[in-house]
Design a protein around this motif. Structure first.
Motif, short mmCIF file in Angstrom:
data_model
loop_
_atom_site.label_atom_id
_atom_site.label_comp_id
_atom_site.label_asym_id
_atom_site.label_seq_id
_atom_site.Cartn_x
_atom_site.Cartn_y
_atom_site.Cartn_z
N CYS A 98 0.81 -1.16 -0.01
CA CYS A 98 0.02 -0.22 0.00
C CYS A 98 0.82 1.14 0.06
O CYS A 98 0.13 2.40 0.06
CB CYS A 98 -0.97 0.06 1.14
N ILE A 99 2.16 1.08 0.12
CA ILE A 99 3.06 2.07 0.13
C ILE A 99 3.94 2.44 -0.97
O ILE A 99 4.00 3.32 -1.83
CB ILE A 99 4.01 2.22 1.37
N HIS A 100 4.69 1.17 -1.24
CA HIS A 100 5.46 1.09 -2.64
C HIS A 100 4.98 0.24 -3.70
O HIS A 100 3.83 -0.30 -3.80
CB HIS A 100 6.69 0.45 -2.25
N ARG A 101 5.39 0.66 -4.95
CA ARG A 101 5.24 -0.12 -6.14
C ARG A 101 6.12 -1.53 -6.04
O ARG A 101 7.18 -1.71 -5.68
CB ARG A 101 5.43 0.41 -7.30
N ALA A 102 5.49 -2.82 -6.19
CA ALA A 102 6.31 -3.95 -6.17
C ALA A 102 6.47 -4.56 -7.60
O ALA A 102 5.34 -4.72 -8.50
CB ALA A 102 5.63 -4.75 -5.02
N TRP A 103 7.36 -5.42 -8.04
CA TRP A 103 7.76 -5.87 -9.01
C TRP A 103 8.37 -7.26 -8.92
O TRP A 103 9.30 -7.49 -8.23
CB TRP A 103 8.61 -5.05 -9.98
N ARG A 104 7.94 -8.26 -9.78
CA ARG A 104 8.77 -9.30 -10.05
C ARG A 104 9.58 -9.34 -11.16
O ARG A 104 9.07 -9.09 -12.29
CB ARG A 104 7.66 -10.56 -10.48
N LEU A 105 10.84 -9.50 -11.21
CA LEU A 105 12.05 -9.35 -12.07
C LEU A 105 12.30 -10.94 -12.54
O LEU A 105 12.78 -11.39 -11.62
CB LEU A 105 13.00 -8.86 -11.70
N GLU A 106 11.92 -11.31 -13.75
CA GLU A 106 12.59 -12.35 -14.01
C GLU A 106 13.90 -12.18 -15.01
O GLU A 106 13.81 -11.47 -15.83
CB GLU A 106 11.26 -13.00 -15.27
N LEU A 107 14.73 -13.11 -14.73
CA LEU A 107 16.12 -12.89 -15.34
C LEU A 107 16.34 -13.98 -16.35
O LEU A 107 15.72 -14.88 -16.55
CB LEU A 107 17.18 -13.24 -14.42
N ARG A 108 17.32 -13.69 -17.52
CA ARG A 108 17.33 -14.61 -18.46
C ARG A 108 17.80 -16.00 -17.82
O ARG A 108 17.68 -17.20 -18.86
CB ARG A 108 18.55 -13.90 -19.36
N ASP A 109 18.64 -15.87 -16.83
CA ASP A 109 19.04 -17.28 -16.34
C ASP A 109 18.16 -18.25 -15.81
O ASP A 109 17.99 -19.28 -15.16
CB ASP A 109 20.39 -17.18 -15.26
N GLY A 110 16.67 -17.57 -15.81
CA GLY A 110 15.37 -18.31 -15.17
C GLY A 110 15.30 -18.17 -13.47
O GLY A 110 14.21 -18.38 -12.91
N SER A 111 16.12 -17.25 -13.08
CA SER A 111 15.95 -16.92 -11.68
C SER A 111 15.04 -15.62 -11.54
O SER A 111 14.57 -15.22 -12.79
CB SER A 111 17.38 -16.62 -10.77
N GLN A 112 14.61 -15.45 -10.30
CA GLN A 112 13.56 -14.15 -10.04
C GLN A 112 14.14 -13.32 -9.03
O GLN A 112 14.94 -13.83 -8.16
CB GLN A 112 12.33 -14.53 -10.01
N ARG A 113 13.87 -12.07 -9.03
CA ARG A 113 14.26 -11.06 -7.99
C ARG A 113 12.61 -10.27 -7.80
O ARG A 113 11.78 -10.32 -8.50
CB ARG A 113 15.35 -10.28 -8.30
N PHE A 114 12.86 -9.65 -6.58
CA PHE A 114 11.57 -8.81 -6.15
C PHE A 114 12.25 -7.12 -6.03
O PHE A 114 13.22 -7.29 -5.43
CB PHE A 114 11.06 -9.44 -4.79
N ALA A 115 11.60 -6.54 -6.60
CA ALA A 115 12.00 -5.17 -6.48
C ALA A 115 10.80 -4.18 -6.01
O ALA A 115 9.64 -4.42 -6.11
CB ALA A 115 12.75 -4.58 -7.62
N LYS A 116 11.22 -3.35 -5.06
CA LYS A 116 10.31 -2.27 -4.43
C LYS A 116 10.73 -0.82 -5.02
O LYS A 116 11.95 -0.60 -5.06
CB LYS A 116 10.18 -2.29 -3.00
N THR A 117 9.73 -0.11 -5.52
CA THR A 117 10.29 1.09 -6.22
C THR A 117 9.13 2.36 -5.29
O THR A 117 8.20 1.99 -5.07
CB THR A 117 10.25 1.43 -7.55
N ASN A 118 9.63 3.48 -5.48
CA ASN A 118 8.93 4.82 -4.93
C ASN A 118 9.62 5.85 -5.26
O ASN A 118 10.56 6.08 -5.74
CB ASN A 118 8.57 4.61 -3.51
N ARG A 119 9.11 7.13 -4.94
CA ARG A 119 9.72 8.23 -5.32
C ARG A 119 10.90 8.51 -4.48
O ARG A 119 11.17 7.70 -3.43
CB ARG A 119 8.98 9.37 -5.12
N ALA A 120 12.03 9.22 -4.93
CA ALA A 120 13.23 9.25 -4.37
C ALA A 120 13.10 9.70 -2.94
O ALA A 120 14.09 9.33 -1.93
CB ALA A 120 14.27 10.02 -5.36
N ALA A 121 12.27 10.56 -2.43
CA ALA A 121 12.11 10.97 -1.38
C ALA A 121 12.07 10.05 -0.20
O ALA A 121 12.43 10.18 0.91
CB ALA A 121 11.20 11.95 -0.97
N LEU A 122 11.50 8.89 -0.89
CA LEU A 122 11.29 7.65 0.08
C LEU A 122 12.46 6.86 0.16
O LEU A 122 12.17 5.47 0.82
CB LEU A 122 9.85 7.01 -0.11
N LEU A 123 13.60 6.86 -0.29
CA LEU A 123 14.60 6.17 0.00
C LEU A 123 14.98 5.79 1.47
O LEU A 123 15.03 4.69 1.78
CB LEU A 123 15.77 6.82 -0.80
#
Length: 310
Positions: free
Chosen positions: A37-62
């Motif tokens: 409810c605060i950040h945007r969330a992403w599933r990242l699929e890599l070429r080697d078949g593995s996955q990562r999770f990423a959260k993004t938001n405006r820079a002020a919330l670093l």
């Protein structure tokens, strides 16, 4: 790949791909996932078949993402302090943190959530108890944390205190009530409550465990294939009961979770009476962040606590 109808996403994927390439990772696809409810969330699929999770938001919330990474590292370190027979929950690994073209990004290991067995919840309760107990190996007995952090996106004051009663009264309830008053939402009997809390907790002398701090059902889960996980913490050295109290709020955890915790490390007498007191902190935080009916819930909780503890 991301749907074409999502504006701006293609550019974001290019930015993410360039950043990952600097780490030797090749991005194949980037898909939004829900739950936050605060950040945007992403599933990242890599070429080697593995996955990562990423959260993004405006820079002020670093700083919010930095605090999350700090908390995850602390929980992961605590799990290594003392051997335990309890199956400890998996804590995602904060892999990298950056500001990319005006956005803050936190990269995490991927968790494959989706399990739902009663045994799994029992083991999560056991694992949380094991984590709490293991964290005592690095405790100096004080309550707080080495830095202030965030509860959701709200400020969390972690100034060190030797007294749990004073810490909870001043650094938790006191801060939230001050924020409410500053916003023009001073709550009836707030001062009376703050005067009483140190007395109510005076005879309760908990150990200063490392707690998750924001343990509602959206910040924990079971893994496909077995095991459990904890994430999105708001850590501090606190009474371990605060985690168990919040686990009863906002829908709550299954009964098996609490059974598992009690099997591993039973809670002391009086813990059920302290549940509503500890959860007032989260009601006030939600009122300060989101407003609405949380103000009425907070006011009603204050009145009920003054009646129950008198």
């Amino acid at each position: 790949m991301l749907a074409a109808r999502a504006p701006g996403v293609a550019m974001q994927q290019q930015v993410m791909a360039r950043w990952l390439a600097q780490q030797g990772l090749e991005l194949a696809a980037m898909q939004p996932v829900g739950g936050g409810c605060i950040h945007r969330a992403w599933r990242l699929e890599l070429r080697d078949g593995s996955q990562r999770f990423a959260k993004t938001n405006r820079a002020a919330l670093l700083p919010v993402l930095e605090a999350e990474a700090d908390g995850l590292n602390a929980l992961r370190a605590a799990a290594q302090l003392e051997p335990t027979e309890a199956p400890l929950p998996l804590i995602p690994d904060p892999l990298d943190l950056a500001e990319l073209e005006g956005e803050a990004v936190l990269l995490l290991s991927w968790l494959e959530l989706g399990g739902g067995s009663q045994q799994g919840w029992l083991e999560l309760g056991q694992g949380l108890a094991g984590l709490h107990r293991a964290s005592l190996a690095s405790s100096d007995g004080r309550f707080g944390w080495h830095q202030n952090n965030f509860i959701g996106s709200g400020p969390q004051d972690n100034s060190w205190r030797g007294s749990w009663a004073e810490f909870f009264s001043e650094q938790r309830l006191g801060v939230q009530l001050e924020l409410a008053a500053a916003a023009g939402r001073a709550l009836p009997e707030a001062r009376a409550l703050l005067e009483q809390v140190p007395h109510w907790l005076a005879a309760h002398e908990p150990e200063a465990c490392l707690v998750h701090g924001d343990l509602w059902s959206g910040n924990a889960g079971l893994l496909i294939g077995g095991g459990s996980a904890l994430f999105d913490p708001a850590v501090s050295r606190s009474d371990r009961e605060v985690d168990l109290a919040m686990a009863r709020l906002f829908g709550g955890f299954p009964a098996a979770f609490f059974e598992g915790y009690e099997q591993e490390w039973p809670l002391p007498a009086g813990h059920r009476q302290r549940v509503d007191l500890y959860n007032l902190y989260h009601l006030l935080n939600h009122a300060n962040l989101f407003g609405g009916g949380y103000w009425q819930q907070s006011a009603a909780s204050i009145q009920a606590l003054l009646r129950q503890w008198s």
